[in-house]
Design a protein around this motif. Structure first.
Motif, PDB file in Angstrom:
ATOM      1  N   TRP A 157       0.819  -1.213   0.000  1.00 20.02           N
ATOM      2  CA  TRP A 157       0.000   0.000   0.000  1.00 20.02           C
ATOM      3  C   TRP A 157       0.851   1.262   0.000  1.00 20.02           C
ATOM      4  O   TRP A 157       0.351   2.348   0.281  1.00 20.02           O
ATOM      5  N   ASN A 162       2.526   4.665  -0.250  1.00 14.75           N
ATOM      6  CA  ASN A 162       2.068   5.940  -0.805  1.00 14.75           C
ATOM      7  C   ASN A 162       0.576   5.972  -1.122  1.00 14.75           C
ATOM      8  O   ASN A 162       0.114   6.871  -1.833  1.00 14.75           O
ATOM      9  N   SER A 163      -0.160   5.025  -0.599  1.00 14.61           N
ATOM     10  CA  SER A 163      -1.616   5.161  -0.607  1.00 14.61           C
ATOM     11  C   SER A 163      -2.039   6.066   0.538  1.00 14.61           C
ATOM     12  O   SER A 163      -1.384   6.131   1.583  1.00 14.61           O
ATOM     13  N   ARG A 169      -8.977   3.333   0.835  1.00 16.35           N
ATOM     14  CA  ARG A 169      -7.579   3.454   0.403  1.00 16.35           C
ATOM     15  C   ARG A 169      -7.552   4.132  -0.965  1.00 16.35           C
ATOM     16  O   ARG A 169      -8.159   3.660  -1.915  1.00 16.35           O
ATOM     17  N   ASN A 170      -6.844   5.263  -1.038  1.00 18.04           N
ATOM     18  CA  ASN A 170      -6.692   6.003  -2.283  1.00 18.04           C
ATOM     19  C   ASN A 170      -5.262   5.826  -2.783  1.00 18.04           C
ATOM     20  O   ASN A 170      -4.314   6.277  -2.130  1.00 18.04           O
ATOM     21  N   GLU A 171      -5.106   5.140  -3.902  1.00 18.01           N
ATOM     22  CA  GLU A 171      -3.776   4.869  -4.439  1.00 18.01           C
ATOM     23  C   GLU A 171      -3.304   6.075  -5.248  1.00 18.01           C
ATOM     24  O   GLU A 171      -3.992   6.538  -6.158  1.00 18.01           O
ATOM     25  N   VAL A 172      -2.119   6.588  -4.883  1.00 14.91           N
ATOM     26  CA  VAL A 172      -1.614   7.828  -5.475  1.00 14.91           C
ATOM     27  C   VAL A 172      -0.432   7.543  -6.387  1.00 14.91           C
ATOM     28  O   VAL A 172       0.503   6.837  -6.002  1.00 14.91           O
ATOM     29  N   GLN A 173      -0.471   8.109  -7.590  1.00 14.18           N
ATOM     30  CA  GLN A 173       0.661   8.097  -8.508  1.00 14.18           C
ATOM     31  C   GLN A 173       0.789   9.474  -9.132  1.00 14.18           C
ATOM     32  O   GLN A 173      -0.183  10.010  -9.663  1.00 14.18           O
ATOM     33  N   VAL A 203      -4.935  10.502  -7.712  1.00 12.21           N
ATOM     34  CA  VAL A 203      -5.536   9.290  -7.170  1.00 12.21           C
ATOM     35  C   VAL A 203      -5.964   8.432  -8.345  1.00 12.21           C
ATOM     36  O   VAL A 203      -6.849   8.813  -9.124  1.00 12.21           O
ATOM     37  N   HIS A 230      -6.753   5.006  -8.076  1.00 19.63           N
ATOM     38  CA  HIS A 230      -7.592   3.851  -7.733  1.00 19.63           C
ATOM     39  C   HIS A 230      -8.082   4.016  -6.302  1.00 19.63           C
ATOM     40  O   HIS A 230      -7.382   4.568  -5.445  1.00 19.63           O
ATOM     41  N   GLN A 231      -9.306   3.551  -6.025  1.00 16.83           N
ATOM     42  CA  GLN A 231      -9.849   3.550  -4.675  1.00 16.83           C
ATOM     43  C   GLN A 231     -10.305   2.148  -4.293  1.00 16.83           C
ATOM     44  O   GLN A 231     -10.801   1.405  -5.140  1.00 16.83           O
ATOM     45  N   GLU A 232     -10.141   1.833  -3.010  1.00 14.61           N
ATOM     46  CA  GLU A 232     -10.581   0.542  -2.488  1.00 14.61           C
ATOM     47  C   GLU A 232     -11.202   0.764  -1.116  1.00 14.61           C
ATOM     48  O   GLU A 232     -10.622   1.454  -0.267  1.00 14.61           O
TER      49      GLU A 232
END
Length: 389
Positions: free
Chosen positions: A324, A326-327, A340-344, A348, A350-352
């Motif tokens: 996870w 840097n989420s 959970r917000n995936e950051v790149q 953002v 992707h969200q889970e």
């Protein structure tokens, strides 16, 4: 709690304290066992189990850890609790006068980055206006040192204006930036026009030095009539404020009205638009603004419609949660889960949703041991997420 303007007698304080001590100790020792938490939670990138590390609470708002591993939990009702290895060991005394009203009370708590050498603890809370005033209160920041279980060397560093009897939108989250300054948020206090008005503190994110002074390069120090502590403005009610663990860039989230909750990257002097632009509408269905974009106003990194009512925020770091990395983890009050917000690259992607129906999530932190801790109200517990193979 006493009505506004009243105070408790010494005997009433003693009676309330005795009740709190007995109730919290009993609940913390029982650990409020919930069978569903013992199950393995299977997610897209990481499976984990959950255990309870503190219980017997009501609305746990802020949490931090002392160097010896003791957990301090700030209750919105105005108490500060100390836990050791999952057991309640003391109620911290010597807190400032707290205006417990609506969404206000004792909120965030942070240690100075050099705590082991200087001992400073920072508290965010709502407090009354001037003595004898009937105007209510606003958000304040204090620092103090902990001697045994008592706060000493107390210094009020900041007191927000305007004072109001409104019970909403106090903020308040704090974070120390990589520049050594303290950043903190204050909501618009229920008046939308405050957020665009630089002559008050409401609806802003602020920056001060560790002892409450104004940094010389704050963006509005030379603007006539502006509050010199303002770092950014146009915010509604930010209840998440963190820095990226690698870049040091500030991220926040804030409550929209009905729709339009936002995640933002916070930058010096910028205007985040509320209420001139918004993706939300009034709670009664009427329109606040027809605009979602305006020149000179920032767009959110992400907006949630319908609102999730975000509260608490942390970047995930460390080997335990490498999957996870840097989420952003964010609590939801309205939907009672963790997201959970995936950051790149500052987006953002992707969200889970995690821990559905866990309860109203007030805070989420990455502890010094590398585990993720989640503060939930009703029941008031601190949960720990433990990765499993």
């Amino acid at each position: 709690m006493p009505a506004f303007g009243q105070s408790l007698s010494e005997q009433e304080i003693a009676d309330v304290s005795a009740y709190i001590l007995t109730d919290i100790k009993a609940a913390s020792e029982s650990h409020d066992y919930r069978p569903e938490l013992a199950e393995i939670h299977e997610t897209e990138k990481l499976n984990f189990k959950v255990d309870t590390v503190a219980s017997g609470l009501e609305i746990p708002w802020g949490m931090t850890w002392l160097p010896n591993g003791d957990l301090l939990v700030a209750e919105r009702s105005g108490e500060l609790f100390r836990f050791r290895n999952g057991t309640f060991i003391g109620l911290i005394e010597g807190l400032p006068t707290i205006y417990v009203h609506g969404q206000g009370g004792l909120m965030d708590i942070r240690l100075h980055p050099d705590y082991e050498n200087n001992g400073w603890i920072y508290l965010a809370y709502s407090t009354y206006g001037p003595e004898g005033s009937s105007e209510g209160g606003n958000t304040a920041i204090m620092r103090a040192r902990l001697q045994d279980n008592t706060l000493v060397d107390k210094q009020e560093l900041f007191k927000g204006t305007p004072d109001t009897r409104s019970g909403v939108h106090y903020g308040c989250r704090m974070v120390f930036g990589n520049d050594g300054y303290l950043y903190f948020s204050i909501g618009d206090r229920g008046r939308m026009d405050n957020a665009q008005d630089l002559t008050n503190h409401a609806g802003k994110i602020h920056r001060i030095t560790e002892d409450g002074q104004i940094p010389a390069d704050n963006p509005f120090v030379n603007t006539p009539g502006a509050m010199a502590s303002i770092y950014s403005y146009g915010h509604r009610n930010p209840q998440g404020l963190v820095k990226h663990p690698e870049t040091g860039v500030l991220w926040s989230h804030e409550h929209g009205p009905r729709g339009g909750d936002e995640i933002n990257i916070v930058e010096k002097g910028l205007n985040y638009g509320w209420p001139e632009i918004s993706y939300g509408i009034n709670y009664n269905g009427t329109i606040i603004t027809n605009d979602t974009v305006k020149a000179g106003m920032e767009q959110p990194v992400l907006q949630w419609t319908p609102s999730i009512a975000p509260c608490g925020m942390t970047f995930v770091t460390g080997e335990l949660f490498k999957a996870w990395e840097n989420s952003i983890l964010t609590g939801s009050l309205s939907f009672r889960y963790l997201v959970r917000n995936e950051v790149q690259n500052n987006e953002v992607v992707h969200q889970e949703i995690l821990l559905r129906e866990i309860g109203r999530v007030r805070n989420v932190e990455t502890g010094p041991d590398g585990y993720v801790y989640v503060a939930v109200e009703n029941p008031g517990v601190i949960l720990r997420l433990i990765p499993v193979e």
